[in-house]
Structure formats: structure tokens, C-alpha cells
Design a protein around this motif. Structure first.
Motif, mmCIF file in Angstrom:
data_model
loop_
_atom_site.group_PDB
_atom_site.id
_atom_site.type_symbol
_atom_site.label_atom_id
_atom_site.label_comp_id
_atom_site.label_asym_id
_atom_site.label_seq_id
_atom_site.Cartn_x
_atom_site.Cartn_y
_atom_site.Cartn_z
ATOM 1 N N ASP A 61 19.567 59.204 -12.064
ATOM 2 C CA ASP A 61 20.371 58.175 -11.414
ATOM 3 C C ASP A 61 19.526 57.079 -10.778
ATOM 4 O O ASP A 61 20.072 56.129 -10.202
ATOM 5 C CB ASP A 61 21.252 58.804 -10.330
ATOM 6 C CG ASP A 61 22.170 59.877 -10.872
ATOM 7 O OD1 ASP A 61 22.524 59.807 -12.065
ATOM 8 O OD2 ASP A 61 22.508 60.797 -10.100
ATOM 9 N N GLU A 62 18.209 57.236 -10.850
ATOM 10 C CA GLU A 62 17.283 56.299 -10.211
ATOM 11 C C GLU A 62 17.663 56.100 -8.736
ATOM 12 O O GLU A 62 17.761 54.975 -8.238
ATOM 13 C CB GLU A 62 17.264 54.956 -10.958
ATOM 14 C CG GLU A 62 16.784 55.076 -12.396
ATOM 15 C CD GLU A 62 16.676 53.731 -13.096
ATOM 16 O OE1 GLU A 62 17.196 52.736 -12.546
ATOM 17 O OE2 GLU A 62 16.053 53.678 -14.166
ATOM 18 N N ALA A 63 17.838 57.233 -8.052
ATOM 19 C CA ALA A 63 18.314 57.168 -6.679
ATOM 20 C C ALA A 63 17.586 58.166 -5.777
ATOM 21 O O ALA A 63 17.344 59.313 -6.177
ATOM 22 C CB ALA A 63 19.816 57.467 -6.634
ATOM 23 N N VAL A 64 17.243 57.706 -4.579
ATOM 24 C CA VAL A 64 16.747 58.617 -3.557
ATOM 25 C C VAL A 64 17.875 59.557 -3.159
ATOM 26 O O VAL A 64 19.018 59.121 -2.941
ATOM 27 C CB VAL A 64 16.258 57.816 -2.320
ATOM 28 C CG1 VAL A 64 16.060 58.739 -1.126
ATOM 29 C CG2 VAL A 64 14.968 57.089 -2.644
ATOM 30 N N TRP A 65 17.576 60.838 -3.086
ATOM 31 C CA TRP A 65 18.580 61.816 -2.658
ATOM 32 C C TRP A 65 17.890 63.072 -2.157
ATOM 33 O O TRP A 65 16.940 63.531 -2.791
ATOM 34 C CB TRP A 65 19.523 62.179 -3.799
ATOM 35 C CG TRP A 65 20.629 63.076 -3.328
ATOM 36 C CD1 TRP A 65 21.811 62.727 -2.742
ATOM 37 C CD2 TRP A 65 20.625 64.515 -3.372
ATOM 38 N NE1 TRP A 65 22.535 63.839 -2.415
ATOM 39 C CE2 TRP A 65 21.835 64.959 -2.796
ATOM 40 C CE3 TRP A 65 19.709 65.476 -3.830
ATOM 41 C CZ2 TRP A 65 22.170 66.314 -2.673
ATOM 42 C CZ3 TRP A 65 20.031 66.819 -3.700
ATOM 43 C CH2 TRP A 65 21.253 67.226 -3.135
ATOM 44 N N PRO A 66 18.352 63.669 -1.063
ATOM 45 C CA PRO A 66 19.354 63.118 -0.147
ATOM 46 C C PRO A 66 18.750 61.968 0.666
ATOM 47 O O PRO A 66 17.532 61.808 0.696
ATOM 48 C CB PRO A 66 19.696 64.296 0.757
ATOM 49 C CG PRO A 66 18.434 65.104 0.787
ATOM 50 C CD PRO A 66 17.828 64.970 -0.589
#
Length: 368
Positions: free
Chosen positions: A306-311
Motif C-alpha cells: 500500500d506504500e503506507a506507514v503502518w501503524p
């Protein structure tokens, strides 16, 4: 105490040690506890991880304040509850053995950096009670039950990662005892039996639940903590490398999710150093600084699908892991080899007074 000067290196950005320590300090509470982040709970293991980061940065007052908090809330049997928040117990469901044992790793780490023997004396009783609690939960097969419940009854199963962490903590506890001239041969026997279980008795782990082998920590923690080294360590790391390592990003938390985490990548960095694979270690570690925020904190992980920082959390223990890996790579402090080698006193059982004679062990798959 001022943060010591850091030698020039291309392993981390300028100001890395200072900024990382400042982030942990910004999250530490007045009672000394270091929660995951403000408003969250603190657990004994991750609290110690963050406190070790403070010691690396020369923040000895704050680090000792963290250990004093643990001493003040230690239960009579030597243990701690799973989590604390706002000065109260936040989780009374269990007390985990690897959480309890880890205080020995933190206390020894602080001493290696500070050389303060008075510090060891002040916290000796806390360490001794913690380790005795843990070893009381060791079975005749060598593994250690992962926890006790609210009533103090053992949860009768064992975790590879948890027992590996205990294995390193026992090494540290033995060193503390010998530095103080105190014989604890039962600790040495317990460590030897635990090492044998980790190397040769896989059937003693994950007996009552689904295997935890999908977690990367089960893969590299036995190397990180010294249960495997040399050829055995390199073979173990190579065997599942493609399952857990994402080129250019780092180490997955689990092998079936597109999620790399900074702390696991740092710990893998140190495991690679322990196995003599420095080039791989440097490549992984250098790539982690992209996840540092402007306040010095590091995001916990990244979902690359998702190309996303998580959490969207910047945990203090992640910053602690970043500092521990930096020390292991760049030799910032006298504790730099703690997770990349095994050091035990020579003849500790026979002569507890031989406190300055150490043998650096290159463990093979056949040694305990």
C-alpha cells in the motif's frame, strides 16, 4: 550527562544519537516509565529496550530512573505484570518470563557502558529475584514456560523467541553475579539446558497453539541471542532469508504479510553481525533511516503493498532498537558487542571471584 561525541560514519545521519535519545526522553514519564508512546502502556521488555537506548546516548540519569521504576513496582515473587499505564497495572492477565528476565540484559548493558559497579549493587536484588522467578518455570526438558496467569499458575508452553531472549538475559545475569563475586551455578545450568532445548528440542515449543514460525523473530532470535553462531547461525539465516527479507526495505514481521518493521530489521542487523555477515547488516540498517520523523522518532513499520506507514505509531522501543543496532555496527560504546557475541566468565561456577577473566565464546551447534 552529555551525549558523547559520535565518530564519523555513513551508517546513520548526523545527530542521529542525539535526536533518537531526545525522542525517548520526550516520551518518558515522571515516574521513570517509558511507554510505547505517550498515552499508551509500558511493558517491562520494551521499557528496557528504550532504556538501553538512553544509556547508549549517555543519558544515564534517565536510564537509571527507568530501572528504578521497575525496582519500585517489582512484585514479591520477582516478576512484573504484562503492562502498566498511568501508574497502574494495565494488564493483570499474565506475567511473561521473557519480559521479566530482560531486566538483567538492561542492567548489564548499563554497567558495560558506565562502569558503575555501585549501579550493579543497587539493582542486584531486582535482577536476582527476576531470574529466580524465570528459572522456577523451566521444565526438565530445558524450555521455560512463557508466562504465568493471574493466579500465578504456569501457562505450560514455550516460545522460541521468548526463550531465546531469556537465553541472552541469563548470560547477562551470570555476568552480573560474577562481577559482584556471587556464585549462581543454578543459573549456568539453567542457561545450558535452555540452549540445548533451543538447538535440539523443537518439539518443546508451540505445543498447544499454532506454530509461530511465520514470525521472523523465531527465525533470527536464536542467532541474535547466541543460541546459534558460526556456521550454524549462517545456515539458519540463509535458510529462510527469502521468506523474510524484502530487498531495499528490510525484514518482514511475518512471512505472509507485506509489512516490514524497523525493530525487526534492527534486530536482524545485529543477528547478521553475530553471524559474521556485516555487509548484509549494513545494507539493511542504512535503509531504515527513511522512516525517521522530524522529532527523532521512527515509524514502527511500512506496508509496501500500500506504500503506507503502518501503524501510525512511533514506538520508543523501535528507537531503542535503532540505537542498539547503531552501537553494534559503529562501536559507539563498550556495550556494542552485547548482541553480537557471547561473553561469559571463565570458571564462574568454580571461582566466582574471577570476575575480570572473560572468555569470548564462539558457540557451535554442539555447545550449551
Amino acid at each position: 550527562m552529555a551525549i558523547p561525541p559520535v565518530k564519523n560514519t555513513n551508517l546513520f545521519p548526523d545527530g542521529f544519537v542525539r535526536d533518537s535519545a531526545a525522542y525517548i526522553l520526550s516520551q518518558q514519564l515522571n515516574d521513570g516509565s517509558i511507554p510505547w508512546f505517550k498515552g499508551h502502556y509500558a511493558d517491562p521488555w520494551d521499557h528496557v529496550e528504550a532504556a538501553m537506548g538512553l544509556a547508549i546516548a549517555g543519558e544515564f540519569v534517565a536510564a537509571e530512573k527507568a530501572y528504578r521504576w521497575l525496582a519500585d513496582i517489582q512484585l514479591v515473587d520477582g516478576s512484573w505484570w504484562a503492562a502498566y499505564k498511568d501508574g497502574e497495572v494495565d494488564n493483570r492477565e499474565r506475567r511473561e518470563t521473557n519480559f521479566v528476565a530482560y531486566v538483567a540484559t538492561g542492567i548489564w548493558h548499563y554497567f558495560l557502558i558506565s562502569g558503575d559497579k555501585g549501579f550493579l549493587r543497587r539493582y542486584w536484588q531486582m535482577v536476582e529475584r527476576a531470574i529466580n522467578f524465570v528459572l522456577a518455570l523451566q521444565t526438565e526438558h530445558g524450555e521455560i514456560h512463557w508466562a504465568v496467569d493471574e493466579a500465578g499458575q504456569p501457562k505450560k508452553d514455550a516460545l522460541v523467541t521468548g526463550c531465546s531472549s531469556v537465553y541472552k538475559s541469563l548470560e547477562c545475569a551470570i555476568n552480573i553475579a560474577c562481577e559482584l563475586g556471587i556464585a549462581h551455578p543454578n543459573w549456568e545450568r539453567g542457561r545450558q539446558a535452555l540452549g540445548q532445548a533451543l538447538r535440539y528440542k523443537p518439539e518443546r515449543f508451540d505445543r498447544t497453539w499454532e506454530s509461530k514460525a511465520r514470525f521472523s523473530m523465531d527465525w533470527f532470535y536464536p542467532v541474535l541471542t547466541g543460541a546459534f553462531s558460526g556456521d550454524a547461525a549462517r545456515a539458519r539465516l540463509q535458510q529462510r532469508w527469502d521468506e523474510f527479507v524484502v530487498a531495499g526495505l528490510g525484514c518482514r514481521c511475518v512471512n505472509d504479510e507485506p509489512w516490514v518493521t524497523v525493530a525487526e530489521s534492527c534486530e536482524l542487523t545485529m543477528a547478521l553481525l553475530a553471524a559474521g555477515q556485516r555487509s548484509r547488516a549494513e545494507i539493511i540498517y542504512r535503509g531504515l533511516h527513511r522512516w525517521q520523523d522530524s522529532d527523532g522518532g521512527y515509524w514502527t513499520g511500512y506496508v509496501y503493498r500500500d506504500e503506507a506507514v503502518w501503524p501510525e505509531e512511533k514506538t520508543t522501543w523501535t528507537v531503542g532498537a535503532m540505537l542498539l543496532a547503531a552501537d553494534a555496527l559503529a562501536d559507539l560504546t563498550p556495550a556494542s558487542g552485547l548482541f553480537t557475541s557471547v561473553r561469559l566468565p571463565l570458571n564462574a561456577t568454580q571461582d566466582a571471584q574471577s570476575i575480570h577473566s572473560f572468555d569470548e565464546l564462539e558457540l557451535s551447534g554442539s555447545q550449551g
